[in-house]
Design a protein around this motif. Structure first.
Motif, short mmCIF file in Angstrom:
data_model
loop_
_atom_site.label_atom_id
_atom_site.label_comp_id
_atom_site.label_asym_id
_atom_site.label_seq_id
_atom_site.Cartn_x
_atom_site.Cartn_y
_atom_site.Cartn_z
N ALA A 13 0.86 -1.18 0.00
CA ALA A 13 0.00 0.00 0.00
C ALA A 13 0.90 1.23 0.00
N ARG A 14 0.46 2.27 -0.72
CA ARG A 14 1.19 3.54 -0.76
C ARG A 14 0.37 4.59 0.00
N TYR A 15 1.10 5.54 0.61
CA TYR A 15 0.46 6.66 1.29
C TYR A 15 1.42 7.84 1.27
N ASP A 16 0.91 9.01 1.59
CA ASP A 16 1.71 10.23 1.63
C ASP A 16 2.43 10.30 2.97
N HIS A 17 3.74 10.15 2.95
CA HIS A 17 4.53 10.16 4.18
C HIS A 17 4.50 11.52 4.88
N ALA A 18 4.24 12.58 4.15
CA ALA A 18 4.22 13.92 4.73
C ALA A 18 2.86 14.26 5.35
N ALA A 19 1.85 13.46 5.07
CA ALA A 19 0.50 13.75 5.58
C ALA A 19 0.40 13.39 7.06
N THR A 20 -0.52 14.06 7.74
CA THR A 20 -0.83 13.73 9.12
C THR A 20 -1.39 12.31 9.16
N ALA A 43 10.23 -0.27 -2.16
CA ALA A 43 9.55 -1.05 -1.12
C ALA A 43 9.64 -0.36 0.24
N ALA A 44 10.74 0.32 0.50
CA ALA A 44 10.92 1.00 1.78
C ALA A 44 9.92 2.15 1.97
N ASP A 45 9.36 2.65 0.87
CA ASP A 45 8.40 3.74 0.95
C ASP A 45 6.95 3.26 0.95
N LEU A 46 6.76 1.97 1.01
CA LEU A 46 5.43 1.36 0.98
C LEU A 46 5.19 0.56 2.25
N VAL A 47 3.96 0.17 2.46
CA VAL A 47 3.61 -0.70 3.58
C VAL A 47 3.33 -2.09 3.00
N ALA A 48 4.08 -3.07 3.44
CA ALA A 48 3.86 -4.45 2.98
C ALA A 48 2.57 -4.99 3.58
N LEU A 49 1.83 -5.75 2.77
CA LEU A 49 0.55 -6.31 3.20
C LEU A 49 0.59 -7.83 3.14
N SER A 50 -0.16 -8.43 4.02
CA SER A 50 -0.35 -9.88 3.95
C SER A 50 -1.40 -10.17 2.88
N PRO A 59 -11.56 0.48 -1.72
CA PRO A 59 -11.13 1.71 -2.39
C PRO A 59 -10.99 2.89 -1.43
N THR A 60 -11.76 2.90 -0.36
CA THR A 60 -11.67 3.97 0.64
C THR A 60 -11.82 3.35 2.02
N GLY A 61 -11.54 4.14 3.03
CA GLY A 61 -11.77 3.69 4.40
C GLY A 61 -10.58 3.05 5.08
N LEU A 62 -9.41 3.03 4.40
CA LEU A 62 -8.22 2.49 5.02
C LEU A 62 -7.10 3.52 4.95
N GLY A 63 -6.28 3.52 5.99
CA GLY A 63 -5.16 4.44 6.06
C GLY A 63 -3.95 3.76 6.65
N VAL A 64 -2.91 4.56 6.84
CA VAL A 64 -1.67 4.06 7.41
C VAL A 64 -1.34 4.90 8.62
N GLN A 65 -1.03 4.20 9.71
CA GLN A 65 -0.56 4.87 10.91
C GLN A 65 0.55 4.03 11.50
N ASN A 66 1.70 4.65 11.69
CA ASN A 66 2.88 3.97 12.25
C ASN A 66 3.20 2.68 11.49
N GLY A 67 3.08 2.74 10.16
CA GLY A 67 3.44 1.59 9.33
C GLY A 67 2.41 0.48 9.31
N GLN A 68 1.25 0.71 9.87
CA GLN A 68 0.20 -0.31 9.92
C GLN A 68 -1.04 0.18 9.18
N ILE A 69 -1.78 -0.74 8.57
CA ILE A 69 -3.04 -0.41 7.93
C ILE A 69 -4.11 -0.30 9.02
N VAL A 70 -4.85 0.82 9.00
CA VAL A 70 -5.87 1.09 10.01
C VAL A 70 -7.13 1.61 9.30
N SER A 71 -8.24 1.59 10.01
CA SER A 71 -9.46 2.22 9.49
C SER A 71 -9.21 3.71 9.38
#
Length: 136
Positions: A13-20, A43-50, A59-71
């Motif tokens: 999964a990709r996300y904006d590292h500069a975002a809150t 790969a270092a800029d992405l979050v690995a998923l199982s 498509p929506t409703g998931l985010g990244v916090q501290n390297g983990q996928i969260v609601s």
């Protein structure tokens, strides 16, 4: 170097590292299934998923916090952003009701748009709600 060597996990999964954080997921990658992964971030800029996380992605409703996928639920738009959107709608309505017909815009529509503009540009910083649109 093979794709599997560059990306030890198959799914990312990709996300904006500069975002809150939590930051919304902005991209999903099944890199092992790609014929060309040159457009995929490191790969270092992405979050690995199982595989289970990959299967459960939406498509929506998931985010990244501290390297983990969260609601994730996006924050509500600010009052100024709501006012900007309402102002665009009011201008379109004013044109449709008055300008396109060669009629004079009524004072209530002018006052309404001025109030929205003041909230949108910050000159009315005390407003807590948008004004109601004229009924006429």
């Amino acid at each position: 170097m093979t794709v599997q060597e560059q990306y030890p996990a198959r799914y990312y999964a990709r996300y904006d590292h500069a975002a809150t954080q939590p930051a919304p997921v902005t991209g999903w990658y099944d890199v092992w299934g790609m014929s060309d992964a040159s457009s995929v971030p490191d790969a270092a800029d992405l979050v690995a998923l199982s595989a289970a996380q990959w299967s459960a992605r939406t498509p929506t409703g998931l985010g990244v916090q501290n390297g983990q996928i969260v609601s994730y639920a996006p924050p509500a738009p600010t009052l100024a952003a709501q006012a900007r959107s309402a102002l665009v709608q009011a201008q379109a309505a004013t044109w449709a009701k008055f300008g396109s017909l060669g009629k004079t815009v009524t004072d209530d529509w002018i006052t309404y748009q001025q109030a929205l503009s003041a909230i949108a540009d910050g000159s009315n910083a005390t407003a807590t709600d948008l004004p109601s649109a004229p009924s006429s």
